[in-house]
Design a protein around this motif. Structure first.
Motif, PDB file in Angstrom:
ATOM      1  N   VAL A 152       0.853  -1.193   0.000  1.00  0.00           N
ATOM      2  CA  VAL A 152       0.000   0.000   0.000  1.00  0.00           C
ATOM      3  C   VAL A 152       0.887   1.240   0.000  1.00  0.00           C
ATOM      4  O   VAL A 152       1.765   1.386   0.860  1.00  0.00           O
ATOM      5  CB  VAL A 152      -0.925   0.002   1.240  1.00  0.00           C
ATOM      6  N   GLU A 153       0.660   2.116  -0.968  1.00  0.00           N
ATOM      7  CA  GLU A 153       1.464   3.335  -1.148  1.00  0.00           C
ATOM      8  C   GLU A 153       0.594   4.549  -0.806  1.00  0.00           C
ATOM      9  O   GLU A 153      -0.397   4.818  -1.495  1.00  0.00           O
ATOM     10  CB  GLU A 153       1.923   3.385  -2.618  1.00  0.00           C
ATOM     11  N   THR A 154       0.942   5.248   0.283  1.00  0.00           N
ATOM     12  CA  THR A 154       0.069   6.359   0.689  1.00  0.00           C
ATOM     13  C   THR A 154       0.655   7.735   0.351  1.00  0.00           C
ATOM     14  O   THR A 154      -0.010   8.745   0.568  1.00  0.00           O
ATOM     15  CB  THR A 154      -0.245   6.297   2.200  1.00  0.00           C
ATOM     16  N   VAL A 251      -7.194   3.760   4.249  1.00  0.00           N
ATOM     17  CA  VAL A 251      -6.279   2.643   4.513  1.00  0.00           C
ATOM     18  C   VAL A 251      -6.466   2.133   5.941  1.00  0.00           C
ATOM     19  O   VAL A 251      -6.437   0.926   6.184  1.00  0.00           O
ATOM     20  CB  VAL A 251      -4.814   3.087   4.262  1.00  0.00           C
ATOM     21  N   TYR A 280       2.038  -2.694   4.564  1.00  0.00           N
ATOM     22  CA  TYR A 280       1.922  -1.259   4.797  1.00  0.00           C
ATOM     23  C   TYR A 280       3.022  -0.858   5.767  1.00  0.00           C
ATOM     24  O   TYR A 280       3.042  -1.320   6.922  1.00  0.00           O
ATOM     25  CB  TYR A 280       0.539  -0.937   5.379  1.00  0.00           C
TER      26      TYR A 280
END
Ligand SMILES: Cc1ncc(COP(=O)(O)O)c(C=O)c1O
Length: 325
Positions: A152-154, A251, A280
């Protein structure tokens, strides 16, 4: 690659009748606008061989419509979606012998490229374009029972917000660096983009969370691709009596729900690919039991049954391809 492609070039901005020809190099001026300024877009769809032997295109008109939208977004000459659909039928008909049996399919790749030979046109659209359709026999991109690991890329979006709904090659180029890093450093198969903590989409597919009896997916807001598989799956789910929530998904909520949920990537290539693990930061979070969930499998089977002509198509999604085109 299947042997025959279709091509059409514009003349004064209007597309000439398409021609079927053997797949081979294209003649392109080295200054072509699309090569320098990214005025290039494409589509990806499939033709499936049914159990009855009939080959059917899946949602060809919707893909043609999306290509026309991408062309408009790039200020390219806009081909008529009806005519693109005709071209798709002709290409499948010309390559009918190369349509594999299920779970394989014939993947179709319409491509549109600005051809104006003018390197001085950085801030001007290309008036002329080349449209061609390639076909390629493909197998299952992701096996139905193989769960994916998705990082997961935030921090980063997949692309710029105003271009999320355009299927431009540049969007994919932008996502390559972060995706490669996630593969190398986190052993992830794919990257899920969630800028500022809001889930958007994965590199090659939309994202679906199945939790507490509901399908949860971000609403179409133009910042990511309006997936045709996403739409098909939500429609089928509603038909099966499932609750569908198109709403922002953070998320934090995704991670909170993961232990008892299912997650899937949905797209033409992925179909519905189960997500078994989310990565994450330094956390590795199992989704459900870490395998492909039963609801994911059920929806995948329902979709594939329509594509192969086994289940009734109430929506006019499938179009049989006549041998003559
Ligand atoms: C970035 C991205 N999002 C979503 C999708 C899913 O779109 P579709 O279901 O129309 O194939 C794709 C695949 O084409 C994609 O490349």
């Amino acid at each position: 690659m299947a042997g025959t492609m279709a091509t059409s070039r514009t003349n004064d901005g209007s597309f000439a009748p398409f021609e079927l020809e053997p797949v081979g190099p294209l003649s392109l001026h080295p200054a072509a606008h699309g090569l320098h300024y990214g005025s290039a877009c494409f589509e990806g769809l499939k033709a499936h061989r049914g159990e009855d032997g009939t080959v059917r295109l899946f949602r060809a008109r919707d893909h043609a419509q999306r290509l026309a939208g991408s062309a408009a977004g790039l200020c390219l000459p806009v081909p008529d979606p009806e005519w693109i659909t005709e071209m798709l039928h002709a290409v499948v008909a010309a390559n009918l012998d190369e349509v594999p049996d299920p779970p394989g399919a014939l993947y179709l790749r319409p491509t549109l490229l600005g051809t104006d030979p003018n390197i001085g046109a950085a801030t001007h659209p290309s008036r002329e374009a080349l449209l061609y359709v390639l076909a390629s026999p493909v197998g299952d991109y992701v096996a139905a029972d193989r769960p994916l690991t998705v990082a997961v890329e935030t921090d980063l979006p997949r692309t710029t917000p105003q271009f999320g709904g355009v299927k431009a090659g540049g969007n994919y180029a932008m996502a390559l660096g972060p995706t490669e890093r996630a593969r190398r450093e986190l052993s992830a198969h794919q990257l899920l983009f969630a800028p500022k903590g809001f889930v958007q989409e994965a590199g090659p597919a939309n994202f679906l969370l199945i939790s507490d009896g509901a399908l949860i997916t971000p609403p179409l807001d133009g910042t990511f691709l309006a997936g045709i598989t996403r739409d098909s799956v939500l429609t089928l789910a509603r038909d099966l009596g499932d609750q569908v929530e198109e709403r922002p998904l953070l998320v934090d909520e995704l991670l909170d729900r993961s232990a008892t949920a299912e997650a899937a990537l949905v797209g033409t290539a992925a179909v519905l690919a189960g997500v078994g693990t989310l990565v994450y930061g330094d956390q590795r979070v199992r989704v459900g039991d870490g395998g492909v969930g039963p609801r994911t499998q059920r929806l995948r089977e329902a979709l594939v049954a329509v594509q192969r002509g086994v289940a009734p198509d109430h929506w006019g999604w499938t179009e049989p391809v006549a041998p003559g085109g």
